[in-house]
Scaffold this active site. Structure first.
Site, PDB file in Angstrom:
ATOM      1  N   GLY A 275     -14.677   0.073  -7.006  1.00 20.34           N
ATOM      2  CA  GLY A 275     -14.865  -0.302  -5.603  1.00 20.34           C
ATOM      3  C   GLY A 275     -16.227  -0.914  -5.359  1.00 20.34           C
TER       4      GLY A 275
ATOM      5  N   HIS B 221      -0.415 -12.622   8.977  1.00 18.91           N
ATOM      6  CA  HIS B 221       0.058 -13.042   7.657  1.00 18.91           C
ATOM      7  C   HIS B 221       0.681 -11.857   6.903  1.00 18.91           C
ATOM      8  CE1 HIS B 221      -0.369 -15.506   3.880  1.00 18.91           C
ATOM      9  NE2 HIS B 221      -0.294 -14.284   3.368  1.00 18.91           N
ATOM     10  N   GLU B 222      -0.035 -10.759   6.875  1.00 18.19           N
ATOM     11  CA  GLU B 222       0.449  -9.601   6.107  1.00 18.19           C
ATOM     12  C   GLU B 222       1.687  -8.989   6.741  1.00 18.19           C
ATOM     13  OE1 GLU B 222      -0.557  -8.897   3.166  1.00 18.19           O
ATOM     14  OE2 GLU B 222      -2.170 -10.379   3.250  1.00 18.19           O
TER      15      GLU B 222
ATOM     16  N   ASP C 115       0.601 -16.651  -2.694  1.00 17.73           N
ATOM     17  CA  ASP C 115       2.023 -16.545  -2.362  1.00 17.73           C
ATOM     18  C   ASP C 115       2.782 -17.754  -2.863  1.00 17.73           C
ATOM     19  OD1 ASP C 115       1.186 -14.353  -0.955  1.00 17.73           O
ATOM     20  OD2 ASP C 115       1.119 -15.386   0.968  1.00 17.73           O
TER      21      ASP C 115
END
Ligand code: ADP
Ligand code: ZN
Length: 610
Positions: free
Chosen positions: A206, A429-430, A506
């Site tokens: 992270g 978008h998600e 995508d």
């Protein structure tokens, strides 16, 4: 872990100084030596030159006469003779007596100056450096040059009684994964009985300041075991050979103290891909250290009770050898906190200060979008300082809000936090992906969507969980999957009437699938079961090679475009038909930054019931 380190100059720095000294020596001495090259001549030549007046400086000694020609380019030498008139003749020829002809250096002396002296300086410097490094590394009493023998590496054993999981706000998923380790350290017998061995290495992945060090300490704190901590960069700063011996020493100590936690911060400093390194010396050192680490990890059994936690924010740069089974084979993501997480972190740190009644941490958390745990801790501290500056001891809302600006101004540039409008677009978008997936009966349900920028660089993230492993996919399922890929872009079109670059991945995925359907899976009406492409190697990225005529290729391309287009159209239609749901879900995600599968389905079903 933030520890005050004494400023250390890299070894390279000292070596370059030594090199410079050598260069200087040679530069100064070389011309001197070549200039004083001596030509031996007989006395007759000497006399001829006097006659011709071709004489510069002269030095008469008991055993030799040294002289130069008029231009003083060459030094000549000849033996002395009984010659009483020499002085007068030299004087007539205009020779200079006063100046001493430079004595040519004896070969021994020149060797001493150009070779031996620099070497001595070099060795001396090395000795001095190694001693200094020893002292910095700990012991110092053990005189040991060049890293031979046992190292005196200091390993920090800290009392971690203080830190518990409850001190780390948010990061519930990471804590859950690590809880198993705690359980194991409490009760190793249970695992041994069942024949289960714990992973030896766990990678905490992270961005900086998200509490990786804290989590590692909390694992030790919860289990009540010793905590060894070292930073990857400390290994490579060591004198040659020290890194590897420090690793050896670390593991020796850890095995003595087992069960225990070993924490290696910034493991990428030693664990980078071995091939990708540049330079020579430093790289070798790093490789040796890495190899030693790998050897040590392979060398102990899973049940010795030594658990190694390592932190990195660039997992992709790690050498694959490190992440192989039996080494760091478990990965725990520690991502930036979402809204709820930020609020919790603020509250944890606010316990150390006095806050006014009016303080609203929810608002502060909302304003500090994109901030890491460390930055939030900093915001609290900054606010306290601000209060003190204005003569108060109680921190109010204004202090906090203003300190956000101070802290955020610093990090906004470096983290490229999403603007408000970008965040909205990413949310749509998600949700677009998820909604299209959910509305097509055969698509896997979403488990979680977040719009916190990820370590991977993705702006948003949709976690789809397949129900059961799928090895066979129907034509319809693949088509639906393509539609789901196009759903993100379709949502942008439906909601904003314009499109962004956010869909590049995508597009790649959708195209790959569509092409595979036609050329490899025999799922088109035209080509039936004829293979147009063959996969060269399933396991190495699956390169494909075309096995058809250029005309057919053209036709395939046309079909791929057609297929993706029709699925994109389908996705857009789904979203248009469910525009209200799209807005509601995207609004929720924008606000909360994270939406779970249950929340998603609740909102989705909520509308259907009405
Ligand atoms: P990392 O190791 O990921 O770079 P640290 O664990 O060193 O981050 O965190 C630095 C500081 O940030 C901690 O000392 C703590 O004050 C604060 N912090 C970070 N994450 C959290 C969290 N989840 N909860 C509470 N404090 C946090
Ligand atoms: Zn997308």
């Amino acid at each position: 872990m933030k520890e005050v380190k004494s400023p250390r100059k890299p070894l390279l720095y000292y070596y370059s100084i030594a090199l410079l000294i050598i260069l200087l020596f040679n530069l100064l001495l070389a011309p001197m030596l070549s200039q004083s090259r001596v030509v031996e001549v007989d006395y007759g030549t000497f006399m001829d030159m006097i006659e011709e007046g071709n004489i510069g400086a002269v030095q008469v000694e008991d055993t030799q006469i040294l002289f130069t020609d008029k231009e003083e380019t060459t030094v000549y030498q000849t033996g002395p003779m009984e010659d009483p008139t020499l002085t007068q003749r030299l004087h007539d020829a205009g020779a200079e007596f006063e100046r001493v002809v430079e004595q040519p250096m004896s070969p021994l002396l020149s060797l001493l100056l150009t070779v031996i002296l620099p070497i001595l300086i070099f060795i001396g410097l090395g000795q001095y450096m190694s001693k200094k490094l020893m002292e910095q590394a700990g012991g110092g009493k053990n005189s040991m040059a060049f890293g031979v023998g046992k190292s005196n590496a200091k390993i920090y054993v800290q009392s971690t009684q203080g830190i518990r999981f409850s001190d780390v706000a948010g990061e519930d998923e990471a804590k859950e994964s690590l809880q198993e380790i705690v359980d194991y350290l409490h009760n190793p017998g249970k695992y041994a009985e069942a024949g289960a061995s714990m992973p030896k290495g766990i990678l905490l992945v992270g961005p900086p300041g998200t509490g990786k060090t804290m989590l590692a300490k909390a694992v030790a704190g919860e289990s009540g075991v010793p905590f060894f901590s070292i930073s990857g960069s400390e290994f490579v700063e060591m004198f040659v050979g020290m890194g590897a011996s420090k690793v050896r020493d670390l593991f020796r100590q850890a095995k003595e103290k087992a069960p225990c936690i070993v924490f290696i911060d910034e493991i990428d400093a030693i664990g980078q891909k071995r091939s990708s390194g540049s330079g020579y010396g430093g790289n070798d050192e790093r490789e040796q250290t890495l190899n030693q680490l790998l050897t040590e990890m392979d060398g102990f059994e899973g049940n010795t009770g030594v658990i190694i936690l390592a932190a990195t924010n660039r997992p992709e740069s790690l050498d694959p050898a490190l992440t192989r089974p039996g080494r760091f084979d478990r990965r725990v993501p520690v991502e930036l906190p979402d809204l709820q997480g930020r609020e919790a972190i603020l509250k944890v740190h606010a316990k150390k200060i006095k806050t006014a009644e009016d303080v609203d941490f929810h608002t502060i958390a909302r304003m500090a979008a994109g901030a890491s745990g460390a930055e939030l801790a900093n915001i609290i501290n900054e606010a306290a300082l601000r209060a003190v500056r204005s003569g108060r001891i109680i921190v109010n809302q204004a202090d906090l809000e203003e300190s956000i600006e101070v802290v955020i101004a610093g990090y906004q540039k470096k983290n490229a936090v999403l603007s408000d409008q970008e965040k909205r677009v990413v949310a749509y978008h998600e949700i677009g992906h998820a909604l299209v997936a959910a509305m097509q009966s055969n698509s896997a349900p979403v488990q979680k969507i977040t719009i916190i920028p990820r370590t991977s660089g993705a702006l948003g993230y949709t976690m789809q969980v397949e129900t059961g492993d799928k090895y066979l996919m129907t034509r319809e399922e693949i088509e639906n999957k393509i539609a789901t890929y196009t759903g993100g872009r379709a949502a942008e079109e439906v909601a904003f009437g314009q499109i962004t670059t956010g869909a590049s991945n995508d597009i790649e995925q959708a195209t790959k699938l569509a092409r595979a359907m036609i050329s490899r899976y025999g799922m088109s009406d035209q080509f039936d079961m004829v293979a147009m492409e063959t996969v060269n190697n399933q396991y190495l990225g699956g390169d494909t090679s075309l096995a058809c005529s250029p005309d057919t290729q053209k036709e395939i391309d046309r079909r791929v475009v057609e297929l993706v287009k029709s699925q994109h159209e389908k996705a857009r239609k789904i979203l248009e038909e469910n525009r209200a749901k799209l807005d509601e879900l995207a609004g929720f995600l924008y606000e909360k930054e994270t939406i779970t599968g249950e929340e998603f389905m609740e909102i989705l079903r909520g509308g259907e019931a009405q």
